[in-house]
Design an enzyme around this catalytic site. Structure first.
Site, PDB file in Angstrom:
ATOM      1  N   ASP A  30     -20.731  68.871  14.798  1.00 10.17           N
ATOM      2  CA  ASP A  30     -21.326  68.669  16.328  1.00 10.17           C
ATOM      3  C   ASP A  30     -19.976  67.389  16.344  1.00 10.17           C
ATOM      4  O   ASP A  30     -19.133  67.410  15.621  1.00 10.17           O
ATOM      5  CB  ASP A  30     -22.297  67.506  16.153  1.00 10.17           C
ATOM      6  CG  ASP A  30     -22.540  66.864  15.309  1.00 10.17           C
ATOM      7  OD1 ASP A  30     -21.627  65.487  14.754  1.00 10.17           O
ATOM      8  OD2 ASP A  30     -23.875  66.343  14.914  1.00 10.17           O
ATOM      9  N   TYR A 147     -17.018  73.164  37.216  1.00 10.17           N
ATOM     10  CA  TYR A 147     -18.300  73.884  36.323  1.00 10.17           C
ATOM     11  C   TYR A 147     -17.350  74.990  35.988  1.00 10.17           C
ATOM     12  O   TYR A 147     -16.695  75.694  34.979  1.00 10.17           O
ATOM     13  CB  TYR A 147     -19.192  73.333  36.103  1.00 10.17           C
ATOM     14  CG  TYR A 147     -20.356  73.863  34.596  1.00 10.17           C
ATOM     15  CD1 TYR A 147     -19.653  73.803  32.847  1.00 10.17           C
ATOM     16  CD2 TYR A 147     -20.758  75.291  35.250  1.00 10.17           C
ATOM     17  CE1 TYR A 147     -20.095  74.412  32.802  1.00 10.17           C
ATOM     18  CE2 TYR A 147     -20.844  75.789  33.971  1.00 10.17           C
ATOM     19  CZ  TYR A 147     -20.784  76.009  33.000  1.00 10.17           C
ATOM     20  OH  TYR A 147     -21.815  76.399  31.924  1.00 10.17           O
TER      21      TYR A 147
HETATM   22  P1  NDP Z   1     -25.737  72.750  25.838  1.00 10.27           P
HETATM   23  O1  NDP Z   1     -25.421  71.789  26.746  1.00 10.27           O
HETATM   24  O2  NDP Z   1     -27.012  72.516  25.257  1.00 10.27           O
HETATM   25  O3  NDP Z   1     -24.774  72.223  24.425  1.00 10.27           O
HETATM   26  C1  NDP Z   1     -23.707  71.749  24.699  1.00 10.27           C
HETATM   27  C2  NDP Z   1     -23.547  70.867  23.330  1.00 10.27           C
HETATM   28  O4  NDP Z   1     -21.899  71.197  23.684  1.00 10.27           O
HETATM   29  C3  NDP Z   1     -24.412  70.046  23.199  1.00 10.27           C
HETATM   30  O5  NDP Z   1     -23.948  69.683  21.878  1.00 10.27           O
HETATM   31  C4  NDP Z   1     -22.812  68.971  23.383  1.00 10.27           C
HETATM   32  O6  NDP Z   1     -23.221  68.202  22.592  1.00 10.27           O
HETATM   33  C5  NDP Z   1     -21.924  69.515  23.034  1.00 10.27           C
HETATM   34  N1  NDP Z   1     -20.551  68.956  23.515  1.00 10.27           N
HETATM   35  C6  NDP Z   1     -19.956  68.277  24.613  1.00 10.27           C
HETATM   36  N2  NDP Z   1     -19.228  67.999  24.479  1.00 10.27           N
HETATM   37  C7  NDP Z   1     -18.718  67.634  23.914  1.00 10.27           C
HETATM   38  C8  NDP Z   1     -17.428  67.055  22.948  1.00 10.27           C
HETATM   39  N3  NDP Z   1     -16.596  66.493  23.379  1.00 10.27           N
HETATM   40  N4  NDP Z   1     -17.342  67.437  21.558  1.00 10.27           N
HETATM   41  C9  NDP Z   1     -18.397  68.295  20.879  1.00 10.27           C
HETATM   42  N5  NDP Z   1     -19.473  68.958  21.651  1.00 10.27           N
HETATM   43  C10 NDP Z   1     -19.408  68.452  22.599  1.00 10.27           C
HETATM   44  O7  NDP Z   1     -25.776  73.787  26.375  1.00 10.27           O
HETATM   45  P2  NDP Z   1     -25.275  75.698  25.953  1.00 10.27           P
HETATM   46  O8  NDP Z   1     -26.059  75.320  24.205  1.00 10.27           O
HETATM   47  O9  NDP Z   1     -26.884  75.922  26.723  1.00 10.27           O
HETATM   48  O10 NDP Z   1     -24.249  76.070  26.186  1.00 10.27           O
HETATM   49  C11 NDP Z   1     -23.909  77.075  25.282  1.00 10.27           C
HETATM   50  C12 NDP Z   1     -23.020  78.087  26.076  1.00 10.27           C
HETATM   51  O11 NDP Z   1     -23.173  79.005  27.376  1.00 10.27           O
HETATM   52  C13 NDP Z   1     -22.029  76.518  26.457  1.00 10.27           C
HETATM   53  O12 NDP Z   1     -20.699  77.436  26.720  1.00 10.27           O
HETATM   54  C14 NDP Z   1     -21.763  76.970  28.197  1.00 10.27           C
HETATM   55  O13 NDP Z   1     -21.274  76.831  29.172  1.00 10.27           O
HETATM   56  C15 NDP Z   1     -22.423  78.334  28.505  1.00 10.27           C
HETATM   57  N6  NDP Z   1     -23.200  78.985  29.515  1.00 10.27           N
HETATM   58  C16 NDP Z   1     -25.038  77.718  29.187  1.00 10.27           C
HETATM   59  C17 NDP Z   1     -25.567  78.189  30.377  1.00 10.27           C
HETATM   60  C18 NDP Z   1     -26.637  77.470  30.159  1.00 10.27           C
HETATM   61  O14 NDP Z   1     -27.593  77.650  31.059  1.00 10.27           O
HETATM   62  N7  NDP Z   1     -27.103  76.009  29.833  1.00 10.27           N
HETATM   63  C19 NDP Z   1     -25.821  79.305  31.324  1.00 10.27           C
HETATM   64  C20 NDP Z   1     -24.544  79.811  31.099  1.00 10.27           C
HETATM   65  C21 NDP Z   1     -23.308  79.838  30.181  1.00 10.27           C
HETATM   66  P3  NDP Z   1     -23.810  66.320  22.704  1.00 10.27           P
HETATM   67  O15 NDP Z   1     -25.569  67.201  22.425  1.00 10.27           O
HETATM   68  O16 NDP Z   1     -23.807  65.614  21.626  1.00 10.27           O
HETATM   69  O17 NDP Z   1     -24.070  66.710  23.972  1.00 10.27           O
END
Ligand code: NDP
Length: 315
Positions: A30, A147
């Protein structure tokens, strides 16, 4: 085999910890990363040189990411971390760009340098949401919001940096873990008599479990055949609107828990304009998944299947 997983606690990242485990040693990070001591105690570290710096999982630390890939020399990098706060990104573009655009570029360059595959996720928000037909991978992009723009830029960086990549564009992600639309509907269905839900945006709710399972399947295919790299659409089959999704969730919840105190009587369809947000949303989020299914020999189940499973799990 070593797999570096970034964003391990997100919706998709959490499920990837499970689905990638049978493929090899998973080093899941993470944003806190791992100290040298924590890292070198992992079974995955056997045979690798001692570390004098932490393993970095923070996507804002570009030098740290590159250093981590070079130290670990993974066979596969799976990047599930992203800046996903769609409305906030409008006023926070620099950070969104760092995480969604620059960091994937650095990961792609480092992957290329160590001969690793990079698996990355993108979104239907790279398209402008026009029309009614499901988007194909080669269709013209045109993001409506910051985004979507930063996610598109991230894709482009990966394409520029190397050949061994897999970009999976998905949509409307939900999971048992974390907040999401289905859970919000369940809460509101107990608090209110009337709900209004957007009925002019179309897409397919897609479970993080499905995304993670498909990812593992694709990685096996890539590693065994050396073929299949590219950009693909990954979403559950079928389509609905947020309104249709809400109705399904509430009807299924009533079936599963008839004794619960469901107060909602009416779920009214409304246009997008009823809920003004800082980021514009596409009306057409449908994704054509034919290419993914044909290339990797996969079948994608109807969206209701995963949603029903989620409800059975959380209710
Ligand atoms: P989430 O928002 O559930 O998870 C994103 C993760 O990224 C979180 O664990 C967050 O950590 C982490 N994160 C954010 N900033 C940083 C950073 N600076 N360094 C390290 N980690 C970081 O996203 P999803 O699992 O839903 O999405 C997965 C993928 O799918 C992404 O690429 C997203 O763009 C794509 N996607 C998602 C959709 C949706 O509806 N959610 C739709 C279409 C595509 P923390 O928990 O600490 O903030």
């Amino acid at each position: 085999m070593r797999i570096l997983l970034l964003g391990k606690n997100g919706q998709v990242g959490w499920e990837l910890q499970r689905s990638l485990a049978p493929l090899g040693h998973v080093i899941a990070l993470d944003r806190e990363g791992l100290t040298p001591q924590q890292a070198t105690h992992l079974p995955a570290w056997q045979g690798l040189p001692l570390l004098d710096q932490p393993l970095c999982g923070d996507l804002t630390d570009l030098a740290g990411l590159a250093r981590t890939v070079h130290a670990l020399r993974p066979h596969v990098i799976v990047n599930a971390a992203a800046y996903t706060a769609v409305d906030k990104a409008e006023s926070d573009v620099a950070l969104a760009r760092r995480i969604n655009d620059e960091a994937p570029g650095v990961l792609a360059q480092a992957a290329h340098a160590v001969g690793a595959w990079l698996v990355h996720y993108s979104t239907d928000y790279v398209f402008n949401g026009s029309g009614h037909t499901p988007w194909q991978e080669g269709d013209a992009t045109g993001p409506l919001n910051a985004y979507g723009l930063t996610k598109l830029e991230g894709e482009q960086r990966i394409l520029q940096a190397g050949r061994q990549h897999l970009i999976l564009r998905t949509s409307w992600v939900y999971a048992a873990r974390g907040g999401n639309f289905a859970k919000t509907m369940l809460r509101l269905a107990r608090e209110r008599e009337r709900l209004t839900v957007i009925a002019d945006q179309f897409g397919a709710p897609t479970g993080a479990e499905l995304i993670a399972d498909v990812t593992a399947h694709c990685i096996r295919h890539l590693l065994h055949t050396g073929e299949g790299q590219g950009t693909y659409h990954l979403a559950a089959a079928g389509e609905t609107t947020w309104h249709g999704y809400a109705n399904h969730v509430i009807a299924q919840a009533r079936r599963l828990r008839p004794e619960a105190d469901w107060t909602v009587q009416d779920v009214a369809p409304v246009p997008t304009s009823a809920f003004p947000t800082s980021a514009r949303r596409p009306h057409n989020s449908r994704l054509n998944t034919t290419l993914l299914q044909a290339t990797f020999g996969l079948h994608l189940p109807p969206w209701q299947q995963g949603v029903d499973r989620l409800l059975a799990e959380i209710l």
